[in-house]
Design a protein around this motif. Structure first.
Motif, PDB file in Angstrom:
ATOM      1  N   ARG A  88       2.123   1.484  -5.964  1.00 27.79           N
ATOM      2  CA  ARG A  88       0.771   2.336  -5.755  1.00 27.79           C
ATOM      3  C   ARG A  88       0.601   2.372  -4.224  1.00 27.79           C
ATOM      4  NH1 ARG A  88      -3.978  -0.865  -6.809  1.00 27.79           N
ATOM      5  NH2 ARG A  88      -3.551  -3.028  -6.623  1.00 27.79           N
ATOM      6  N   ASN A  89      -0.107   3.364  -3.944  1.00 28.41           N
ATOM      7  CA  ASN A  89      -0.702   3.522  -2.471  1.00 28.41           C
ATOM      8  C   ASN A  89      -1.232   2.361  -1.786  1.00 28.41           C
ATOM      9  OD1 ASN A  89       0.555   5.834  -2.241  1.00 28.41           O
ATOM     10  ND2 ASN A  89      -0.861   7.099  -2.872  1.00 28.41           N
ATOM     11  N   GLU A  90      -2.458   1.591  -2.622  1.00 26.34           N
ATOM     12  CA  GLU A  90      -2.996   0.704  -2.161  1.00 26.34           C
ATOM     13  C   GLU A  90      -2.111  -0.480  -1.672  1.00 26.34           C
ATOM     14  OE1 GLU A  90      -3.531   2.448  -4.867  1.00 26.34           O
ATOM     15  OE2 GLU A  90      -5.463   3.353  -4.501  1.00 26.34           O
ATOM     16  N   ALA A  91      -1.020  -0.776  -2.586  1.00 20.90           N
ATOM     17  CA  ALA A  91      -0.204  -1.943  -2.122  1.00 20.90           C
ATOM     18  C   ALA A  91       0.279  -1.897  -0.824  1.00 20.90           C
ATOM     19  CB  ALA A  91       0.879  -2.008  -3.292  1.00 20.90           C
ATOM     20  N   LEU A  92       0.896  -0.453  -0.397  1.00 19.90           N
ATOM     21  CA  LEU A  92       1.435  -0.198   0.930  1.00 19.90           C
ATOM     22  C   LEU A  92       0.498  -0.155   1.969  1.00 19.90           C
ATOM     23  CD1 LEU A  92       4.308   2.170  -0.396  1.00 19.90           C
ATOM     24  CD2 LEU A  92       4.290  -0.368   0.099  1.00 19.90           C
ATOM     25  N   GLU A  93      -0.876   0.266   1.686  1.00 19.65           N
ATOM     26  CA  GLU A  93      -1.945   0.603   2.640  1.00 19.65           C
ATOM     27  C   GLU A  93      -2.715  -0.773   3.084  1.00 19.65           C
ATOM     28  OE1 GLU A  93      -4.285   3.750   1.120  1.00 19.65           O
ATOM     29  OE2 GLU A  93      -3.077   5.446   1.730  1.00 19.65           O
ATOM     30  N   ARG A  94      -3.412  -1.323   2.141  1.00 25.31           N
ATOM     31  CA  ARG A  94      -4.189  -2.444   2.311  1.00 25.31           C
ATOM     32  C   ARG A  94      -3.761  -3.661   2.293  1.00 25.31           C
ATOM     33  NH1 ARG A  94      -6.767   1.702  -0.692  1.00 25.31           N
ATOM     34  NH2 ARG A  94      -8.263   2.780   0.588  1.00 25.31           N
ATOM     35  N   GLN A  95      -2.602  -3.947   1.009  1.00 23.97           N
ATOM     36  CA  GLN A  95      -2.187  -5.134   0.572  1.00 23.97           C
ATOM     37  C   GLN A  95      -1.053  -5.704   1.381  1.00 23.97           C
ATOM     38  OE1 GLN A  95      -1.900  -4.938  -3.736  1.00 23.97           O
ATOM     39  NE2 GLN A  95      -3.898  -4.545  -3.854  1.00 23.97           N
ATOM     40  N   LEU A  96      -0.458  -4.850   2.303  1.00 18.57           N
ATOM     41  CA  LEU A  96       0.748  -5.381   2.833  1.00 18.57           C
ATOM     42  C   LEU A  96       0.421  -5.906   4.306  1.00 18.57           C
ATOM     43  CD1 LEU A  96       3.902  -5.041   2.562  1.00 18.57           C
ATOM     44  CD2 LEU A  96       3.701  -2.983   3.712  1.00 18.57           C
ATOM     45  N   ASP A  97       0.991  -6.754   4.641  1.00 18.72           N
ATOM     46  CA  ASP A  97       0.865  -7.569   5.710  1.00 18.72           C
ATOM     47  C   ASP A  97       1.065  -6.639   6.968  1.00 18.72           C
ATOM     48  OD1 ASP A  97       0.274  -9.531   7.764  1.00 18.72           O
ATOM     49  OD2 ASP A  97       2.251 -10.417   7.428  1.00 18.72           O
ATOM     50  N   PRO A  98       0.121  -6.419   7.869  1.00 20.72           N
ATOM     51  CA  PRO A  98       0.214  -5.512   8.918  1.00 20.72           C
ATOM     52  C   PRO A  98       1.469  -5.723   9.852  1.00 20.72           C
ATOM     53  CG  PRO A  98      -2.017  -6.231   8.729  1.00 20.72           C
ATOM     54  CD  PRO A  98      -1.494  -7.204   7.709  1.00 20.72           C
ATOM     55  N   LYS A 158       2.696  -7.229 -21.698  1.00 20.55           N
ATOM     56  CA  LYS A 158       2.854  -7.011 -20.334  1.00 20.55           C
ATOM     57  C   LYS A 158       4.482  -6.876 -20.002  1.00 20.55           C
ATOM     58  CE  LYS A 158       1.532  -8.998 -15.934  1.00 20.55           C
ATOM     59  NZ  LYS A 158       0.769 -10.463 -15.163  1.00 20.55           N
ATOM     60  N   LYS A 159       4.619  -5.922 -19.329  1.00 24.07           N
ATOM     61  CA  LYS A 159       6.154  -5.842 -18.622  1.00 24.07           C
ATOM     62  C   LYS A 159       6.078  -5.872 -17.140  1.00 24.07           C
ATOM     63  CE  LYS A 159       7.626  -2.227 -22.224  1.00 24.07           C
ATOM     64  NZ  LYS A 159       6.118  -2.393 -22.915  1.00 24.07           N
ATOM     65  N   THR A 160       6.910  -6.655 -16.625  1.00 26.48           N
ATOM     66  CA  THR A 160       7.147  -6.832 -15.289  1.00 26.48           C
ATOM     67  C   THR A 160       8.739  -6.350 -14.734  1.00 26.48           C
ATOM     68  OG1 THR A 160       7.791  -9.234 -15.766  1.00 26.48           O
ATOM     69  CG2 THR A 160       5.305  -8.786 -15.389  1.00 26.48           C
ATOM     70  N   VAL A 161       8.353  -6.218 -13.399  1.00 22.70           N
ATOM     71  CA  VAL A 161       9.866  -6.026 -12.854  1.00 22.70           C
ATOM     72  C   VAL A 161       9.815  -7.135 -11.564  1.00 22.70           C
ATOM     73  CG1 VAL A 161      11.073  -4.345 -11.261  1.00 22.70           C
ATOM     74  CG2 VAL A 161       9.532  -3.588 -13.110  1.00 22.70           C
ATOM     75  N   ASP A 162      10.496  -7.960 -11.518  1.00 22.81           N
ATOM     76  CA  ASP A 162      10.530  -9.303 -10.832  1.00 22.81           C
ATOM     77  C   ASP A 162       8.942  -9.622 -10.885  1.00 22.81           C
ATOM     78  OD1 ASP A 162      13.050  -9.479 -10.107  1.00 22.81           O
ATOM     79  OD2 ASP A 162      12.844  -8.638  -7.947  1.00 22.81           O
ATOM     80  N   SER A 163       8.175  -9.729  -9.753  1.00 17.91           N
ATOM     81  CA  SER A 163       6.900 -10.183  -9.768  1.00 17.91           C
ATOM     82  C   SER A 163       5.808  -9.282  -9.730  1.00 17.91           C
ATOM     83  CB  SER A 163       6.574 -11.322  -8.600  1.00 17.91           C
ATOM     84  OG  SER A 163       6.737 -10.224  -7.341  1.00 17.91           O
ATOM     85  N   GLU A 165       3.991  -6.179 -11.693  1.00 17.53           N
ATOM     86  CA  GLU A 165       3.411  -5.796 -13.172  1.00 17.53           C
ATOM     87  C   GLU A 165       3.740  -4.053 -13.188  1.00 17.53           C
ATOM     88  OE1 GLU A 165      -0.453  -5.512 -16.312  1.00 17.53           O
ATOM     89  OE2 GLU A 165      -0.574  -6.642 -14.105  1.00 17.53           O
ATOM     90  N   LEU A 166       4.222  -3.741 -14.272  1.00 16.41           N
ATOM     91  CA  LEU A 166       4.168  -2.407 -14.733  1.00 16.41           C
ATOM     92  C   LEU A 166       2.949  -1.953 -15.091  1.00 16.41           C
ATOM     93  CD1 LEU A 166       6.722  -0.203 -14.987  1.00 16.41           C
ATOM     94  CD2 LEU A 166       6.776  -0.433 -17.238  1.00 16.41           C
ATOM     95  N   VAL A 167       2.428  -0.920 -14.114  1.00 20.44           N
ATOM     96  CA  VAL A 167       0.972  -0.320 -14.377  1.00 20.44           C
ATOM     97  C   VAL A 167       1.263   1.206 -15.043  1.00 20.44           C
ATOM     98  CG1 VAL A 167      -0.075  -1.810 -13.046  1.00 20.44           C
ATOM     99  CG2 VAL A 167       0.759   0.188 -12.182  1.00 20.44           C
ATOM    100  N   GLN A 183       2.593  -2.528  -9.493  1.00 20.80           N
ATOM    101  CA  GLN A 183       1.341  -3.034  -9.054  1.00 20.80           C
ATOM    102  C   GLN A 183       1.598  -3.200  -7.691  1.00 20.80           C
ATOM    103  OE1 GLN A 183      -0.184  -6.442 -10.637  1.00 20.80           O
ATOM    104  NE2 GLN A 183      -2.506  -6.159  -9.766  1.00 20.80           N
ATOM    105  N   GLN A 184       2.822  -3.902  -7.096  1.00 19.45           N
ATOM    106  CA  GLN A 184       2.966  -4.351  -5.733  1.00 19.45           C
ATOM    107  C   GLN A 184       4.452  -3.775  -5.185  1.00 19.45           C
ATOM    108  OE1 GLN A 184       1.853  -8.135  -6.175  1.00 19.45           O
ATOM    109  NE2 GLN A 184       3.996  -8.885  -6.568  1.00 19.45           N
ATOM    110  N   LEU A 185       4.476  -3.967  -4.058  1.00 16.07           N
ATOM    111  CA  LEU A 185       6.011  -3.813  -3.486  1.00 16.07           C
ATOM    112  C   LEU A 185       6.833  -4.931  -3.854  1.00 16.07           C
ATOM    113  CD1 LEU A 185       7.273  -2.049  -1.421  1.00 16.07           C
ATOM    114  CD2 LEU A 185       6.759  -3.761   0.401  1.00 16.07           C
ATOM    115  N   LEU A 186       8.175  -4.431  -3.911  1.00 18.02           N
ATOM    116  CA  LEU A 186       9.268  -5.469  -4.156  1.00 18.02           C
ATOM    117  C   LEU A 186      10.016  -5.656  -2.993  1.00 18.02           C
ATOM    118  CD1 LEU A 186      10.587  -4.048  -7.548  1.00 18.02           C
ATOM    119  CD2 LEU A 186       9.023  -5.805  -7.437  1.00 18.02           C
ATOM    120  N   ILE A 187      10.260  -7.080  -2.666  1.00 21.66           N
ATOM    121  CA  ILE A 187      10.770  -7.364  -1.262  1.00 21.66           C
ATOM    122  C   ILE A 187      11.810  -8.215  -1.661  1.00 21.66           C
ATOM    123  CG2 ILE A 187      10.239  -8.296   1.170  1.00 21.66           C
ATOM    124  CD1 ILE A 187       7.259  -7.902   0.728  1.00 21.66           C
ATOM    125  N   PRO A 188      13.294  -7.768  -1.214  1.00 20.78           N
ATOM    126  CA  PRO A 188      14.351  -8.490  -1.283  1.00 20.78           C
ATOM    127  C   PRO A 188      14.427  -9.779  -0.415  1.00 20.78           C
ATOM    128  CG  PRO A 188      14.878  -6.600  -0.268  1.00 20.78           C
ATOM    129  CD  PRO A 188      13.534  -6.569  -0.811  1.00 20.78           C
TER     130      PRO A 188
END
Length: 459
Positions: A88-98, A158-163, A165-167, A183-188
């Motif tokens: 979701r956009n919030e995960a890339l705008e506000r929740q990602l480390d600058p 609840k369904k998840t992809v790695d860490s 959550e499928l929202v 819910q959040q970004l997946l980082i390899p």
């Protein structure tokens, strides 16, 4: 004869119409019944890739375009169905480390950004109903970056992809793929290692030695201006940037912005002078800066070149005590104001904390080599010495990060000038003409012998 038209039999016409209808029907049928794009890489308007670019996952779509992945994804869609896990956009705008986001957007880290985005795409169609059962455990799926992710289900549903959550399961469904909102970004792990490696290299990178800037002794300017990043402090001290001497008449203002156009000093000085006028009680100070001298222009040029200043502004009552002699000498107004300008950015709080901690603090002024002394007095800051002192009367009249204006209730003069003003009166009293003892005795004898003529001669 009636069964033919211009030499063509009716049976020939019927056969021609049949093949024409068959060709039109074949053209009307979809060329790719499975919903996949053609192997040539052309994408139709009903593709999942087009849906991603037009969806509400705008941050992810923007990253895909910046990573130059459109052609790669077109080829993937042309070969097989795909599944996209879209943060979701919030995960890339506000929740990602600058700092991490800055790392991804640097041109030299394009490969890491591409790996990160392709880690969110599976080259097969996996709908929400195809998630593994909680009893079977997680299921691995290979991604487009040759890594794998795990799909898991919990007994709570609840369904998840790695860490993550499928929202929004099955958020976008197209014939050639499906998009699930997570819910959040997946980082390899490989991208995390690249980021940590680049950050460690940046912290230990050696600074190349550079020679000192060469100053022209005639103009006191750099012969070749050194590259200065925007917002960095100036190379030369503020005294090198000042005018060679006090001007006696207002001079036209130079172009705003200075040679490097870091700051608009002219506008900032204009703002602080307007603030003085609106504040009230400092009209005389504003009049000297604008009308009697060109100091407002010079202050604007200094701020434009990146310098910071603190102005100790005497109020109107203090300025009214200045005598005509103090202001009539050439350059006197400039010298008085120079002594009230500190080439530092100080606020009432910073100066009070300094005098509370160190007792007396000497601040440099633009009137070299004189300094102004500050000390604590009655819960405030007191400047100057003895009778020529002044208190911080109106704190923080104007503070914008470059110019600080502090109102004081007196006009300050250097201590040396205060002493020289008092010395002439004492010298006149002490330098009265006094005759020596021998001269006095000789005059008395001549007066006794000559009947007063000798006394008049001694006079």
């Amino acid at each position: 004869m009636g069964s033919s038209i211009y030499g063509v039999s009716s049976s020939h016409i019927s056969l021609f119409l049949f093949f024409s209808f068959l060709s039109l029907s074949t053209a009307a049928l979809p060329q790719n019944p499975s919903g996949k794009s053609s192997p040539s890489g052309q994408i139709n308007s009903n593709s999942v890739l087009v849906a991603l670019l037009d969806s509400h996952y705008t941050e992810l779509a923007e990253l895909v375009e910046k990573a130059l992945l459109l052609q790669t994804l077109e080829e993937a869609v042309g070969k097989h169905n795909i599944t996209i896990f879209a943060p979701r956009n919030e995960a890339l705008e506000r929740q990602l480390d600058p700092e991490f986001k800055r790392f991804l957007l640097e041109p030299g880290n394009l490969k890491s950004l591409q790996t990160l985005l392709m880690f969110h795409i599976i080259p097969k169609r996996v709908g929400s109903h195809q998630w593994p059962d909680p009893k079977t455990g997680p299921v691995k799926h290979n991604t487009l970056c040759n890594d794998h992710i795990r799909l898991t289900s919990q007994s709570t549903g609840k369904k998840t992809v790695d860490s993550a959550e499928l929202v929004r399961p099955d958020d976008v469904i197209r014939p050639d793929g499906v998009i699930h909102g997570i819910q959040q970004l997946l980082i390899p792990r490989s991208v995390i290692e690249d980021f940590n490696r680049r950050r460690n290299l940046r912290s230990i990178t050696a600074v190349l030695p550079e020679g000192a800037p060469e100053v022209d002794p005639r103009t006191h300017r750099l012969k070749k201006p050194a590259p200065v990043p925007v917002g960095a402090p100036p190379v030369l001290p503020i005294y090198e940037a000042m005018a060679p001497g006090p001007s006696l008449a207002p001079a036209p203002a130079p172009g705003p912005g200075g040679p490097r156009h870091h700051f608009d000093g002219e506008s900032q000085v204009k703002d602080f002078i307007q603030t003085l006028l609106h504040y009230g009680g400092y009209n005389e100070m504003a009049d000297i800066l604008v009308n009697l001298t060109s100091l407002a222009t010079e202050m604007g040029r200094l701020v434009s070149e990146g310098y910071v200043i603190t102005v100790l502004a005497p109020n109107d009552e203090a300025m009214a005590k200045l005598t005509t002699d103090q202001l009539s000498e050439p350059g006197a107004p400039e010298q008085i104001i120079y002594y009230h300008i500190i080439p530092e950015y100080q606020t009432e709080e910073s100066m009070y904390n300094a005098v509370r901690r160190f007792g007396k603090v000497k601040y440099d002024t633009l009137r070299l080599p004189h300094k102004v002394v500050a000390q604590e007095a009655d819960g405030s800051v007191k400047f100057g010495h003895g009778e020529g002192s002044a208190y911080l009367f109106d704190p923080d009249i104007y503070t914008d990060g470059r110019i600080s204006v502090q109102g004081i209730d007196g006009v300050l003069f250097p201590e040396e000038e205060t002493q020289t003003v008092k010395k002439p009166a004492a010298v006149k009293v002490a330098s009265k003409p006094r005759r020596g003892k021998l001269l006095e005795v000789g005059c008395w004898m001549l007066g006794s012998l000559g009947g007063g003529s000798g006394f008049r001669w001694c006079q």
